[in-house]
Enzyme design. Structure first.
Site, PDB file in Angstrom:
ATOM      1  N   ARG A  53       0.830  -1.212   0.000  1.00 37.10           N
ATOM      2  CA  ARG A  53       0.000   0.000   0.000  1.00 37.10           C
ATOM      3  C   ARG A  53       0.858   1.253   0.000  1.00 37.10           C
ATOM      4  NH1 ARG A  53      -5.303   0.552   1.385  1.00 37.10           N
ATOM      5  NH2 ARG A  53      -6.480  -1.377   1.468  1.00 37.10           N
ATOM      6  N   GLU A 158      -9.663 -10.561 -11.437  1.00 36.00           N
ATOM      7  CA  GLU A 158     -10.002 -11.146 -10.135  1.00 36.00           C
ATOM      8  C   GLU A 158     -11.362 -10.602  -9.763  1.00 36.00           C
ATOM      9  OE1 GLU A 158      -7.088 -11.174  -6.965  1.00 36.00           O
ATOM     10  OE2 GLU A 158      -8.681 -11.178  -5.442  1.00 36.00           O
ATOM     11  N   HIS A 198     -11.688 -11.866  -1.803  1.00 43.66           N
ATOM     12  CA  HIS A 198     -12.152 -10.876  -0.820  1.00 43.66           C
ATOM     13  C   HIS A 198     -13.306 -11.452  -0.007  1.00 43.66           C
ATOM     14  CE1 HIS A 198     -11.756  -6.790   0.778  1.00 43.66           C
ATOM     15  NE2 HIS A 198     -12.944  -7.072   1.245  1.00 43.66           N
TER      16      HIS A 198
HETATM   17  N1  PXP Z   1      -8.029 -10.059  -3.317  1.00 43.40           N
HETATM   18  C1  PXP Z   1      -7.859  -8.714  -3.273  1.00 43.40           C
HETATM   19  C2  PXP Z   1      -7.686  -7.993  -4.562  1.00 43.40           C
HETATM   20  C3  PXP Z   1      -7.830  -8.022  -2.052  1.00 43.40           C
HETATM   21  O1  PXP Z   1      -7.658  -6.680  -2.035  1.00 43.40           O
HETATM   22  C4  PXP Z   1      -7.965  -8.751  -0.858  1.00 43.40           C
HETATM   23  C5  PXP Z   1      -7.924  -8.035   0.450  1.00 43.40           C
HETATM   24  O2  PXP Z   1      -6.673  -7.487   0.683  1.00 43.40           O
HETATM   25  C6  PXP Z   1      -8.101 -10.145  -0.955  1.00 43.40           C
HETATM   26  C7  PXP Z   1      -8.163 -10.773  -2.191  1.00 43.40           C
HETATM   27  C8  PXP Z   1      -8.201 -11.006   0.272  1.00 43.40           C
HETATM   28  O3  PXP Z   1      -9.331 -10.676   1.012  1.00 43.40           O
HETATM   29  P1  PXP Z   1      -9.542 -11.334   2.440  1.00 43.40           P
HETATM   30  O4  PXP Z   1      -8.418 -10.869   3.316  1.00 43.40           O
HETATM   31  O5  PXP Z   1     -10.867 -10.823   2.861  1.00 43.40           O
HETATM   32  O6  PXP Z   1      -9.493 -12.835   2.243  1.00 43.40           O
END
Ligand code: PXP
Length: 245
Positions: A53, A158, A198
């Site tokens: 980040r 994604e 996510h």
């Molecule tokens: N994919 C992306 C693009 C993300 O931004 C995140 C969160 O950082 C994740 C997957 C993973 O999400 P989680 O931590 O809720 O499993």
């Protein structure tokens, strides 16, 4: 069977809560995302995802450098900025996932608006691709965004599963699953690789797998790290109690 991409950010979140002022290589700087990544890969994860980040709140530059030396794909999550594109071109991870980034959010909240900032996303995608990095775009399961991702030259999307993960009412859940299914089918028909992530956890993954086709990789972080705390706490306390005795 989809592959598991372990998102390692929250290991770094925990480390930064205590050791923000020392280097990631400092012997005290625990837990180490690198060590956790090695254990995860040995346990069956296929790739490691880390979000560098802009505010460096969890993953640090040195983390990504070390993770990129592992014998496994690193998927670098990054904002669509010239600085991050330059960083990625220097590091050359196997994959980069372009995500929206907002300093005030706790975690990535919505998908990237590819159609709404098409030139910027297309330029970053093409620059990274020319540099040998495979680009995926993190988007909501929405026709317009999928077609824009294809037009931008990304080989992969994604699909944001957050709305599905947050839907608790059965009808809403079914609606979100149907949207993900339609999105996966459209993306695949356009020749795109389909990843998803996510908010995925041990209970919402089975219905996802039963409904949504063509999933190549699921990128998962929070639920795995949460589960690791739960299943690991007993041994951790036993070891300390033994030490005290
Ligand atoms: N994919 C992306 C693009 C993300 O931004 C995140 C969160 O950082 C994740 C997957 C993973 O999400 P989680 O931590 O809720 O499993």
């Amino acid at each position: 069977m989809p592959k598991l991409g372990l998102n390692i950010d929250h290991v770094a979140t925990l480390r930064q809560a205590r050791y923000r002022d020392v280097s990631v290589a400092h012997p005290l700087a625990e837990p180490s995302p690198l060590t956790v990544a090695k254990i995860a890969l040995a346990a069956g994860a296929h790739s490691i995802t880390a979000h560098l980040r802009e505010d460096r709140r969890h993953i640090q530059d040195d983390d990504t450098r070390l993770l990129n030396q592992l014998n496994a794909p690193l998927n670098l999550e990054m904002a669509v900025t010239d600085t991050m594109v330059a960083t990625a071109l220097t590091m050359k991870p196997q994959d980069a996932c372009l995500v929206p980034e907002n300093r005030r959010e706790v975690t990535t909240e919505g998908g990237l608006n590819v159609s709404g900032q098409f030139d910027r996303v297309a330029k970053a995608t093409q620059t990274l691709t020319a540099g040998g990095v495979t680009v995926s775009l993190f988007i909501d399961p929405d026709d317009r965004q999928i077609r824009a991702a294809k037009d931008a030259g990304a080989p992969c999307v994604e699909l944001h599963t957050g709305a599905y993960a947050n839907a608790l009412a059965p009808a809403d859940r079914e609606r979100q699953l149907a949207a993900l299914r339609a999105a996966a089918e459209l993306a695949r028909s356009l020749g795109l690789q389909v990843n998803a992530g996510h908010g995925l956890n041990y209970s919402n993954i089975p219905p996802l797998l039963a409904t949504v086709p063509h999933l190549d990789t699921l990128n998962i972080g929070h639920s795995v790290i949460s589960r690791a705390v739960l299943v690991g706490i007993e041994q951790a306390v036993r070891e300390l109690a033994a030490l005290l005795r």
